[in-house]
Write a protein that holds these residues in place. Structure first.
Motif, PDB file in Angstrom:
ATOM      1  N   LEU A 196       0.727  -1.192  -0.311  1.00 13.49           N
ATOM      2  CA  LEU A 196       0.148  -0.193   0.164  1.00 13.49           C
ATOM      3  C   LEU A 196       0.834   1.111  -0.233  1.00 13.49           C
ATOM      4  CD1 LEU A 196      -2.937  -1.190   2.527  1.00 13.49           C
ATOM      5  CD2 LEU A 196      -3.168  -1.427   0.317  1.00 13.49           C
ATOM      6  N   ASN A 197       1.842   1.298   0.573  1.00  8.01           N
ATOM      7  CA  ASN A 197       3.262   2.423   0.203  1.00  8.01           C
ATOM      8  C   ASN A 197       3.597   2.539  -0.982  1.00  8.01           C
ATOM      9  OD1 ASN A 197       4.286   4.046   1.743  1.00  8.01           O
ATOM     10  ND2 ASN A 197       6.103   3.238   1.982  1.00  8.01           N
ATOM     11  N   LEU A 198       3.953   1.616  -1.553  1.00  9.71           N
ATOM     12  CA  LEU A 198       4.296   1.672  -3.062  1.00  9.71           C
ATOM     13  C   LEU A 198       3.005   2.260  -3.627  1.00  9.71           C
ATOM     14  CD1 LEU A 198       6.543   1.173  -5.372  1.00  9.71           C
ATOM     15  CD2 LEU A 198       5.364  -0.982  -5.494  1.00  9.71           C
ATOM     16  N   ARG A 199       1.990   1.928  -3.308  1.00 16.16           N
ATOM     17  CA  ARG A 199       1.201   2.131  -4.590  1.00 16.16           C
ATOM     18  C   ARG A 199       0.418   3.647  -4.238  1.00 16.16           C
ATOM     19  NH1 ARG A 199      -5.311  -0.426  -2.695  1.00 16.16           N
ATOM     20  NH2 ARG A 199      -6.225   1.300  -3.448  1.00 16.16           N
ATOM     21  N   SER A 200       0.846   4.139  -2.807  1.00 18.37           N
ATOM     22  CA  SER A 200       0.673   5.662  -2.624  1.00 18.37           C
ATOM     23  C   SER A 200       1.093   6.238  -3.158  1.00 18.37           C
ATOM     24  CB  SER A 200       0.255   5.637  -0.975  1.00 18.37           C
ATOM     25  OG  SER A 200       1.758   5.784  -0.538  1.00 18.37           O
ATOM     26  N   ALA A 201       2.631   5.710  -3.626  1.00 20.27           N
ATOM     27  CA  ALA A 201       3.398   7.274  -4.602  1.00 20.27           C
ATOM     28  C   ALA A 201       3.226   6.736  -5.511  1.00 20.27           C
ATOM     29  CB  ALA A 201       5.172   6.133  -4.887  1.00 20.27           C
ATOM     30  N   TYR A 202       2.875   5.443  -6.402  1.00 19.59           N
ATOM     31  CA  TYR A 202       2.512   5.519  -7.257  1.00 19.59           C
ATOM     32  C   TYR A 202       0.836   5.966  -8.031  1.00 19.59           C
ATOM     33  CZ  TYR A 202       1.938   2.553 -12.081  1.00 19.59           C
ATOM     34  OH  TYR A 202       2.301   2.550 -13.873  1.00 19.59           O
ATOM     35  N   LEU A 203      -0.237   6.576  -7.308  1.00 17.95           N
ATOM     36  CA  LEU A 203      -1.007   6.962  -7.587  1.00 17.95           C
ATOM     37  C   LEU A 203      -1.054   9.276  -7.002  1.00 17.95           C
ATOM     38  CD1 LEU A 203      -3.545   4.979  -5.494  1.00 17.95           C
ATOM     39  CD2 LEU A 203      -3.346   5.392  -7.800  1.00 17.95           C
ATOM     40  N   HIS A 204       0.675   9.048  -6.370  1.00 14.25           N
ATOM     41  CA  HIS A 204       0.468  10.261  -7.022  1.00 14.25           C
ATOM     42  C   HIS A 204       0.968  10.655  -7.414  1.00 14.25           C
ATOM     43  CE1 HIS A 204      -0.045  12.464  -2.487  1.00 14.25           C
ATOM     44  NE2 HIS A 204       0.410  11.307  -2.287  1.00 14.25           N
ATOM     45  N   VAL A 205       2.085  10.141  -8.926  1.00 12.47           N
ATOM     46  CA  VAL A 205       2.247  10.094  -9.889  1.00 12.47           C
ATOM     47  C   VAL A 205       1.470  10.092 -10.900  1.00 12.47           C
ATOM     48  CG1 VAL A 205       4.712   8.764 -11.407  1.00 12.47           C
ATOM     49  CG2 VAL A 205       4.958   9.124  -9.115  1.00 12.47           C
ATOM     50  N   LEU A 206       0.850   9.074 -10.672  1.00 16.97           N
ATOM     51  CA  LEU A 206      -0.564   8.610 -11.914  1.00 16.97           C
ATOM     52  C   LEU A 206      -1.742  10.214 -11.437  1.00 16.97           C
ATOM     53  CD1 LEU A 206      -1.505   4.984 -11.484  1.00 16.97           C
ATOM     54  CD2 LEU A 206       0.293   6.230 -13.276  1.00 16.97           C
ATOM     55  N   ALA A 207      -1.793  10.123 -10.688  1.00 14.35           N
ATOM     56  CA  ALA A 207      -2.626  11.687 -10.250  1.00 14.35           C
ATOM     57  C   ALA A 207      -1.808  13.023 -11.060  1.00 14.35           C
ATOM     58  CB  ALA A 207      -2.877  12.103  -8.951  1.00 14.35           C
ATOM     59  N   ASP A 208      -0.386  12.756 -10.393  1.00 10.66           N
ATOM     60  CA  ASP A 208       0.005  14.282 -11.237  1.00 10.66           C
ATOM     61  C   ASP A 208       0.256  14.162 -13.305  1.00 10.66           C
ATOM     62  OD1 ASP A 208       0.954  16.810 -10.747  1.00 10.66           O
ATOM     63  OD2 ASP A 208       2.921  16.193 -10.906  1.00 10.66           O
ATOM     64  N   ALA A 209       0.037  12.899 -13.450  1.00 10.68           N
ATOM     65  CA  ALA A 209       0.318  12.397 -15.250  1.00 10.68           C
ATOM     66  C   ALA A 209      -1.063  12.582 -15.533  1.00 10.68           C
ATOM     67  CB  ALA A 209       0.952  11.010 -14.900  1.00 10.68           C
ATOM     68  N   ALA A 210      -2.308  12.258 -14.740  1.00 12.00           N
ATOM     69  CA  ALA A 210      -3.598  13.014 -15.737  1.00 12.00           C
ATOM     70  C   ALA A 210      -3.816  14.026 -15.491  1.00 12.00           C
ATOM     71  CB  ALA A 210      -4.305  11.905 -14.151  1.00 12.00           C
ATOM     72  N   THR A 211      -3.418  14.662 -14.366  1.00  8.14           N
ATOM     73  CA  THR A 211      -4.099  16.102 -14.270  1.00  8.14           C
ATOM     74  C   THR A 211      -3.461  16.679 -15.421  1.00  8.14           C
ATOM     75  OG1 THR A 211      -2.753  16.909 -12.534  1.00  8.14           O
ATOM     76  CG2 THR A 211      -4.448  16.607 -11.997  1.00  8.14           C
ATOM     77  N   SER A 212      -1.753  16.879 -15.593  1.00  7.29           N
ATOM     78  CA  SER A 212      -1.676  17.231 -16.659  1.00  7.29           C
ATOM     79  C   SER A 212      -2.051  16.745 -18.284  1.00  7.29           C
ATOM     80  CB  SER A 212       0.086  16.081 -16.973  1.00  7.29           C
ATOM     81  OG  SER A 212       1.036  16.782 -15.374  1.00  7.29           O
ATOM     82  N   VAL A 213      -2.507  15.419 -18.791  1.00  9.44           N
ATOM     83  CA  VAL A 213      -2.740  15.507 -19.582  1.00  9.44           C
ATOM     84  C   VAL A 213      -4.414  16.389 -20.011  1.00  9.44           C
ATOM     85  CG1 VAL A 213      -4.274  13.021 -21.119  1.00  9.44           C
ATOM     86  CG2 VAL A 213      -1.710  12.641 -20.189  1.00  9.44           C
ATOM     87  N   LEU A 214      -5.226  15.966 -18.502  1.00  6.27           N
ATOM     88  CA  LEU A 214      -6.349  17.208 -19.113  1.00  6.27           C
ATOM     89  C   LEU A 214      -6.222  18.025 -18.999  1.00  6.27           C
ATOM     90  CD1 LEU A 214      -8.194  15.198 -15.886  1.00  6.27           C
ATOM     91  CD2 LEU A 214      -8.496  15.929 -18.581  1.00  6.27           C
TER      92      LEU A 214
END
Length: 320
Positions: free
Chosen positions: A177-195
């Motif tokens: 879950l710790n790695l997943r949290s870091a990964y979600l932060h990166v994905l969230a930033d990537a998704a907002t960049s695409v949008l």
């Protein structure tokens, strides 16, 4: 009659060197990008660069929490004050990081509504360049964390020794879950960049200024959903909400199958997680089988390798 396993070190998880290295690398990449964007924004007077730089800072803080959790869990692994090991430090890091993610979603909503009611002039060319830079950085970070996840899963797909003297293989990275949290932060930033790129392109080409705040709200909803799922999963572990897990019924089934049908029944059972796929249990059973012992119950439970620690109280009917 109560019996516990022989004395052993209460360490039910392994260190995660690949995940720790990957998270630390992503932290440094994010920090360097943040400093470059803030410096360039200040030097060139660009609010877009400054805003994205400080936005990177919030993610660096959250990813730093994840990196710290790995380091703390590793350094304190042999501290006897942790009755069931330090794995939950990693889970606590994931929970804290999820709260940061939720805060980012709230700030995105606030900023987007402010843009609806008080539109600001946008330097489209520069803003798109910044969004593309952010997307590139996050794709690199996602690749690093993805590789860390694969290395973690590969290592755990080969069974490893617990201090109980048996080997145990379990699924890997999706339980970190710790790695997943870091990964979600990166994905969230990537998704907002695409949008952001989509919104900025629409505003630049067709004058759709309303698309920028609208995409901001859409991104915030997506990030909020991810944060909610991570908060739910980490809080369940931290609060020991595990009694709906299939292993609970499996433990009960094994114990109550001992002896003649109906001769043994479980009257009290507590199960909680002490590792990504490792569980401890404390149970009380009543049996009409005079020869049944706690050790026999323990041997029967050994079929479930995920049960790495058991405290067994066995009561015989009739006081035998």
């Amino acid at each position: 009659m109560t019996q516990t396993a022989p004395a052993h070190r209460h360490r039910f998880h392994q260190d995660q060197p690949a995940a720790e290295r990957g998270t630390r690398a992503v932290l440094w990449i994010t920090l360097v990008t943040m400093v470059l964007e803030i410096t360039a924004g200040w030097w060139y007077g660009s609010m877009a660069l400054l805003a994205d730089g400080w936005h990177m800072g919030t993610h660096a803080l959250a990813i730093g929490v994840s990196a710290f959790a790995y380091a703390a869990a590793r350094r304190l692994a042999n501290d006897h004050r942790f009755a069931f090991g330090t794995w939950k430090i990693e889970v606590l890091g994931g929970f804290a990081s999820a709260l940061f993610l939720l805060a980012v979603a709230v700030l995105m909503v606030v900023a987007s509504f402010e843009r609806f009611f008080d539109p600001q002039p946008i330097r489209y060319r520069e803003a798109i360049a910044v969004a593309c830079l952010g997307l590139l950085v996050n794709l690199v970070c996602a690749y690093i964390l993805g590789r860390s996840s694969e290395d973690h899963g590969h290592a755990h797909g080969h069974g490893h020794e617990h201090h109980h003297g048996h080997s145990h293989a379990h699924g890997g990275a999706h339980d970190d879950l710790n790695l997943r949290s870091a990964y979600l932060h990166v994905l969230a930033d990537a998704a907002t960049s695409v949008l952001a790129i989509v919104a900025l392109a629409g505003g630049w080409l067709w004058g759709w200024d309303w698309l920028d705040p609208l995409m901001g709200i859409a991104g915030a909803v997506l990030v909020g959903v991810w944060a909610k799922g991570l908060i739910r999963d980490t809080s369940s572990v931290l609060l020991d909400r595990e009694m709906d897990h299939p292993v609970v019924d499996e433990i009960r089934e094994v114990v109550e199958s001992l002896g003649a049908p109906g001769s043994t029944r479980v009257t009290d059972l507590h199960v909680w997680r002490v590792g990504r796929a490792s569980y401890a249990c404390a149970l009380t059973a009543v049996s009409a089988e005079p020869g049944l012992t706690p050790e026999a119950v323990r041997q029967a439970l050994a079929v479930h390798e995920e049960v790495v620690h058991a405290t067994i109280e066995l009561q015989h009917e009739g006081g035998q």
